[in-house]
Design a protein around this motif. Structure first.
Motif, PDB file in Angstrom:
ATOM      1  N   THR A 216       1.149  -0.806   0.087  1.00 37.32           N
ATOM      2  CA  THR A 216       0.011  -0.206  -0.026  1.00 37.32           C
ATOM      3  C   THR A 216       0.931   0.802  -0.322  1.00 37.32           C
ATOM      4  OG1 THR A 216      -1.669  -1.304   1.215  1.00 37.32           O
ATOM      5  CG2 THR A 216      -1.730   1.043   1.319  1.00 37.32           C
TER       6      THR A 216
ATOM      7  N   LEU B 143      -7.475  -0.213  -3.588  1.00 35.86           N
ATOM      8  CA  LEU B 143      -7.752   0.886  -3.185  1.00 35.86           C
ATOM      9  C   LEU B 143      -7.917   2.404  -4.696  1.00 35.86           C
ATOM     10  CD1 LEU B 143      -3.759   1.931  -2.417  1.00 35.86           C
ATOM     11  CD2 LEU B 143      -5.146   2.058  -1.000  1.00 35.86           C
TER      12      LEU B 143
ATOM     13  N   LEU C 143      -5.599  -5.075  -2.606  1.00 30.03           N
ATOM     14  CA  LEU C 143      -4.914  -3.749  -1.783  1.00 30.03           C
ATOM     15  C   LEU C 143      -6.047  -2.921  -1.985  1.00 30.03           C
ATOM     16  CD1 LEU C 143      -1.834  -2.968  -3.023  1.00 30.03           C
ATOM     17  CD2 LEU C 143      -2.288  -4.186  -1.264  1.00 30.03           C
TER      18      LEU C 143
END
Length: 332
Positions: A206, A258, A256
């Protein structure tokens, strides 16, 4: 708590002041004029209109301090080879050693779940043998720093993110170390946010996304980290970098999830450490931040055209100033 900060530069100096003012027995390892200033006048931290001071023990010799409860290795990744041979005097049988470097880190393959793909053979992974001669794997704590700092003058740290200072820590073996919960509480008491990041390798990937997309792009364009938010074309390049980095992480077992738009919205107006290092002629973490993800992409047979381009430019700029080793090369 006895805490030694190995490298009292930007982030390390910030944490040293915070922990000392919270009542901990803090020592720092530093060099040159910075060390002389700390010995003479202590450390100063300028943040959000405040100027905080702390007197801490300072030396350039780890043997001066002996075993600690906690060691925070707050240097750049480029300094780790030297630290690996020097750190042993600070490590006792119960010492926790935190490694909060940016980029791919030496301990990543140590205890990596067997179900995950084998990572590429990176030079930084060779440091594991030396570090693990001084400490057990269960003493190694991964760390992630979200804090914008710079050394304003010898002995003086300027913090550019007074509301955003975080040090996430977790065991590299994936099992919670009992002392970590208490350590996070001590960081919080010292006004350093310290949430449990969960899986530490997910946290590493991240942070790598933000390092590459924000810091890397800011470096090659000589811009603050939020430059990508203010320029339409740069925003699109940021998105492409973030998506490619998330694909690399996914190929190696880390989803992740994101949102690039949220990442762009959170960018700080700050000159990232890569650009600071370049402008001040210091060794740069190009291999660990920009080139390591490329090696992971190649190992997974992924196409990453945007990362290829930005990493090649970053490496060329750093090489032209002699800020990376001659053996650093870009495999695109």
């Amino acid at each position: 708590m006895r805490v030694c900060i190995f490298g009292a530069g930007a982030s390390g100096g910030h944490f040293a002041v915070r922990l000392a003012r919270a009542g901990h027995d803090v020592s720092v390892l530093a060099r040159g004029p910075h060390l002389a200033a700390i010995r003479d006048r202590g450390l100063k931290l300028r943040t959000g209109g405040e100027e905080l001071s702390a007197n801490v023990a300072a030396s350039d010799t780890p043997g001066d301090f002996g075993p600690q409860d906690v060691v925070i290795v707050a240097t750049k990744a480029t300094a780790l080879p030297a630290i690996a041979t020097q750190i042993a005097p600070l490590v006792g049988k119960d010492t926790l050693v935190i490694f909060p470097q940016n980029g791919m880190t030496w301990w990543y393959p140590v205890g990596l779940p067997a179900s995950h793909p084998t990572p590429p053979a990176l030079p930084i992974f060779d440091l594991a043998k030396t570090f693990l001669a001084a400490m057990r794997p269960d003493q190694v704590i991964g760390g992630i720093i979200y804090s914008a700092n710079e050394v304003e003058a010898s002995g003086v740290i300027k913090n550019n993110s007074p509301e955003h200072n975080r040090l996430e820590v977790a065991a590299i073996a994936g099992r919670e170390v009992p002392a970590l919960s208490a350590l996070r509480q001590e960081f919080e008491r010292a006004r350093i946010l310290s949430p449990d990041p969960g899986d530490i390798r997910t946290a590493v990937w991240t942070k790598l996304v933000t390092n590459v997309s924000g810091s890397g792009l800011g470096f090659v364009t000589s811009s603050p980290s939020d430059g990508a938010r203010k320029d339409r074309a740069m925003s699109e390049i940021y998105r492409r970098l973030a998506r490619e980095m998330m694909a690399i992480a996914s190929a190696h077992g880390y989803e992740l999830g994101l949102d690039p738009e949220q990442l762009i919205a959170k960018l700080l107006h700050h000159k990232a450490s890569m650009l600071q290092d370049y402008e001040q002629g210091r060794p740069m973490e190009i291999a660990e931040i920009m080139l390591a993800p490329l090696a992971f992409a190649r190992a997974a047979k992924l196409s990453t055209p945007t990362l290829d381009t930005v990493a090649a430019i970053a490496a060329k700029l750093a090489k032209d100033r002699g800020l990376v080793g001659a053996d650093v090369r870009v495999d695109v």
